[in-house]
Design a protein around this motif. Structure first.
Motif, PDB file in Angstrom:
ATOM      1  N   ILE A 190       0.763  -1.138  -0.066  1.00 46.04           N
ATOM      2  CA  ILE A 190      -0.016   0.131   0.057  1.00 46.04           C
ATOM      3  C   ILE A 190       0.917   1.088  -0.104  1.00 46.04           C
ATOM      4  N   GLU A 191       0.487   2.185  -1.047  1.00 48.43           N
ATOM      5  CA  GLU A 191       1.579   3.412  -1.116  1.00 48.43           C
ATOM      6  C   GLU A 191       0.735   4.465  -0.919  1.00 48.43           C
ATOM      7  N   LEU A 192       1.314   5.690  -0.945  1.00 46.88           N
ATOM      8  CA  LEU A 192       0.704   6.773  -0.936  1.00 46.88           C
ATOM      9  C   LEU A 192       0.436   7.609  -2.122  1.00 46.88           C
ATOM     10  N   LEU A 193      -0.572   8.419  -2.693  1.00 44.82           N
ATOM     11  CA  LEU A 193      -0.551   9.307  -3.844  1.00 44.82           C
ATOM     12  C   LEU A 193      -0.689  10.600  -3.344  1.00 44.82           C
ATOM     13  N   LEU A 194       0.404  11.460  -3.524  1.00 46.63           N
ATOM     14  CA  LEU A 194       0.459  12.858  -3.045  1.00 46.63           C
ATOM     15  C   LEU A 194      -0.255  13.765  -4.179  1.00 46.63           C
ATOM     16  N   MET A 195      -1.232  14.451  -3.795  1.00 44.49           N
ATOM     17  CA  MET A 195      -1.929  15.395  -4.414  1.00 44.49           C
ATOM     18  C   MET A 195      -1.994  16.804  -4.019  1.00 44.49           C
ATOM     19  N   GLU A 196      -2.124  17.765  -5.336  1.00 42.46           N
ATOM     20  CA  GLU A 196      -2.132  19.208  -5.051  1.00 42.46           C
ATOM     21  C   GLU A 196      -3.496  19.483  -4.250  1.00 42.46           C
ATOM     22  N   ASP A 197      -3.401  20.663  -3.378  1.00 47.88           N
ATOM     23  CA  ASP A 197      -4.539  21.384  -2.833  1.00 47.88           C
ATOM     24  C   ASP A 197      -5.381  21.812  -3.556  1.00 47.88           C
ATOM     25  N   VAL A 198      -6.381  21.062  -4.639  1.00 52.84           N
ATOM     26  CA  VAL A 198      -7.008  21.878  -5.562  1.00 52.84           C
ATOM     27  C   VAL A 198      -8.376  21.078  -5.561  1.00 52.84           C
ATOM     28  N   TYR A 199      -9.540  21.691  -5.746  1.00 56.20           N
ATOM     29  CA  TYR A 199     -10.717  21.344  -6.136  1.00 56.20           C
ATOM     30  C   TYR A 199     -11.104  20.886  -7.583  1.00 56.20           C
ATOM     31  N   PRO A 200     -11.724  19.771  -7.676  1.00 55.59           N
ATOM     32  CA  PRO A 200     -12.274  18.795  -6.868  1.00 55.59           C
ATOM     33  C   PRO A 200     -11.339  17.554  -6.998  1.00 55.59           C
ATOM     34  N   ALA A 201     -10.086  17.508  -6.437  1.00 59.30           N
ATOM     35  CA  ALA A 201      -9.066  16.215  -6.199  1.00 59.30           C
ATOM     36  C   ALA A 201      -9.962  15.110  -5.676  1.00 59.30           C
ATOM     37  N   GLY A 202     -10.992  15.091  -4.963  1.00 59.88           N
ATOM     38  CA  GLY A 202     -11.502  13.990  -4.191  1.00 59.88           C
ATOM     39  C   GLY A 202     -12.614  13.394  -5.277  1.00 59.88           C
ATOM     40  N   ASP A 203     -12.817  13.818  -6.457  1.00 60.12           N
ATOM     41  CA  ASP A 203     -13.643  13.353  -7.029  1.00 60.12           C
ATOM     42  C   ASP A 203     -13.391  11.830  -7.653  1.00 60.12           C
ATOM     43  N   GLU A 204     -14.183  10.977  -7.452  1.00 55.85           N
ATOM     44  CA  GLU A 204     -13.718   9.721  -7.709  1.00 55.85           C
ATOM     45  C   GLU A 204     -13.076   9.478  -9.238  1.00 55.85           C
ATOM     46  N   VAL A 205     -13.352  10.121 -10.219  1.00 58.25           N
ATOM     47  CA  VAL A 205     -13.004  10.147 -11.481  1.00 58.25           C
ATOM     48  C   VAL A 205     -11.714  10.771 -11.712  1.00 58.25           C
ATOM     49  N   GLU A 206     -11.527  12.071 -10.875  1.00 56.81           N
ATOM     50  CA  GLU A 206     -10.322  12.834 -10.812  1.00 56.81           C
ATOM     51  C   GLU A 206      -9.139  11.853 -10.330  1.00 56.81           C
ATOM     52  N   LEU A 207      -9.513  11.096  -9.171  1.00 54.70           N
ATOM     53  CA  LEU A 207      -8.530  10.444  -8.422  1.00 54.70           C
ATOM     54  C   LEU A 207      -7.944   9.301  -9.039  1.00 54.70           C
ATOM     55  N   VAL A 208      -8.879   8.581  -9.621  1.00 53.96           N
ATOM     56  CA  VAL A 208      -8.742   7.266 -10.448  1.00 53.96           C
ATOM     57  C   VAL A 208      -7.733   7.627 -11.634  1.00 53.96           C
TER      58      VAL A 208
END
Length: 446
Positions: free
Chosen positions: A98-116
């Motif tokens: 299991i690893e971490l995916l580090l993301m920028e502080d933007v909206y909508p980073a948490g959208d499922e499609v965006e995350l995938v």
């Protein structure tokens, strides 16, 4: 049904991020990657950070169980790189797969499609599901609940952030069925009159003035905001008004489409066409643009892009309803045929959370985090809906006058369709049974 799937169904585990899709169904697939969504891109919410900081071992345990069930060799936790304290805690806990995916502080980073897409470089097919490209996605709390269900602990509480016009914002495990009013009182009560409550995040959440509504398994945030705030004004606008104003004022600048996250990924969504269709509609101002169907209602077009203060997001939402009613709903294959290439400027059009908070008039609240609070409060009464999920409501297996203990099943999964169990969140006496089970607290020997 396989053992883990049965435990998850009987434990009442659903997607705790808002939709409430039964988790046992999500786990009934074979994929290569399990993805945990900890991006938490809505301003003021902090529950996922609390969960990862305090219950990271259960998160990893739930992910490992899910990975074994679906045959995945890898697990990824998506988290914003700004959350350095959470990242440090998780890094010390993560197993090798299991690893971490580090993301920028933007909206909508948490959208499922965006995350995938960020995690894999692949797009979920238009109208399709993550499993279509070998991915299973769930939010942080759901994986923790999978771990607990596998160890005999059903869902009786949900983690909620309470913030806004309250003296002491917090995030805590709260009993399912307690009222919004009680949760707000635990934060010190409202600091001003004439407030509304946003259920969920300020972007995608809905507004209510009913403080006696019960907390459910899909509750994630209660944001107390002035009724005069920009968010409240937009969300309280009637459908008739948003169509009438849109029909009169939209100048077709197309900024709603050029900033649309799904459009930037190439999906066939063009909010400006939904707005344009208002201008050629009849007296009811109804929109029938097929270009609205792929809208995920992230609300960015309304709360960020539109210079006229219009509401393309809700126009798309009402248009989707009309498309279903008029039997014009397109199939996934038809949507996929309209999908285009990812926009070359997509990565430059993410909206920074800090600037979004300013536009939402939330900056005054952003300096205080809704940090974790141990909550020992037991409500005098809870009202637990039997329908807290997508699918058939649970079937009550208790009656008025029954004595129940916390964690006892009070509603069993309905047969013949999607359904999950519901459990008592406090010990006491069943006061009534209908669409909900009402329990009055009473100390009971468990």
């Amino acid at each position: 049904m396989e053992p883990l799937l049965n435990l998850v169904q009987q434990g009442g585990v659903v997607g705790a991020g808002g939709a409430g899709f039964p988790t046992y169904v999500k786990l009934d697939c074979q994929v290569e990657l399990v993805l945990a969504n900890g991006a938490e891109c809505e301003p003021l919410l902090y529950k996922d950070q609390v969960l990862m900081q305090q219950w990271g071992h259960e998160l990893c345990g739930g992910m490992l169980l899910a990975m074994k069930q679906v045959g995945a060799s890898r697990g990824i936790i998506g988290i914003k790189k700004k959350n350095t304290d959470t990242i440090a805690i998780l890094t010390a806990l993560l197993p090798a797969n299991i690893e971490l995916l580090l993301m920028e502080d933007v909206y909508p980073a948490g959208d499922e499609v965006e995350l995938v897409f960020h995690a894999t470089g692949k797009r979920i097919p238009a109208g399709g599901l993550p499993k279509d490209i070998g991915v299973m996605v769930n939010n942080i709390e759901s994986f923790i609940n999978v771990f607990r269900a596998a160890n005999g602990l059903p869902v009786t509480e949900t983690m909620i952030s309470v913030h806004g016009e309250v003296p002491s914002p917090y995030s805590a495990w709260l009993p399912i069925g307690m009222t919004y009013r009680e949760a707000i009182v635990l934060a010190g009560g409202m600091t001003r009159d004439e407030c509304v409550v946003v259920e969920g995040g300020p972007m995608m959440g809905s507004v209510t003035e009913d403080l006696d509504k019960p907390i459910t398994k899909v509750s994630s945030g209660l944001l107390v905001l002035p009724k005069s705030s920009r968010i409240a004004r937009f969300k309280l606008r009637s459908e008739a008004d948003l169509r009438r104003i849109g029909k009169a004022a939209c100048d077709q600048c197309s900024l709603c489409t050029s900033m649309c996250p799904r459009n930037l990924l190439g999906y066939p969504i063009k909010p400006h066409l939904a707005m344009r269709s208002l201008q050629v509609s009849g007296g009811n101002n109804q929109s029938f643009a097929l270009a609205a169907q792929a809208c995920c209602e992230c609300n960015l077009c309304t709360m960020w892009s539109c210079p006229e203060g219009l509401d393309p997001s809700r126009v798309c939402g009402t248009t989707k309803r009309a498309l279903r009613e008029q039997q014009q709903w397109q199939t996934p294959a038809e949507l996929q045929a309209k999908t285009t290439e990812v926009h070359p400027l997509r990565e430059y059009r993410g909206v920074p959370t800090k600037r979004l908070a300013q536009r939402l008039e939330l900056s005054q609240y952003m300096g205080v985090k809704a940090t974790y609070r141990e909550c020992e409060y037991v409500p005098a009464q809870v009202c637990i809906p039997l329908a807290q999920h997508i699918g058939k409501p649970a079937q009550a297996i208790v009656k008025e006058g029954d004595v129940v203990v916390k964690g006892q099943m009070i509603g069993q999964p309905a047969e013949g369709g999607l359904s999950i169990a519901v459990h008592a969140s406090i010990s006491g006496i069943v006061a009534s049974v209908g669409d909900s089970v009402v329990i009055n607290y009473q100390a009971v020997t468990e």
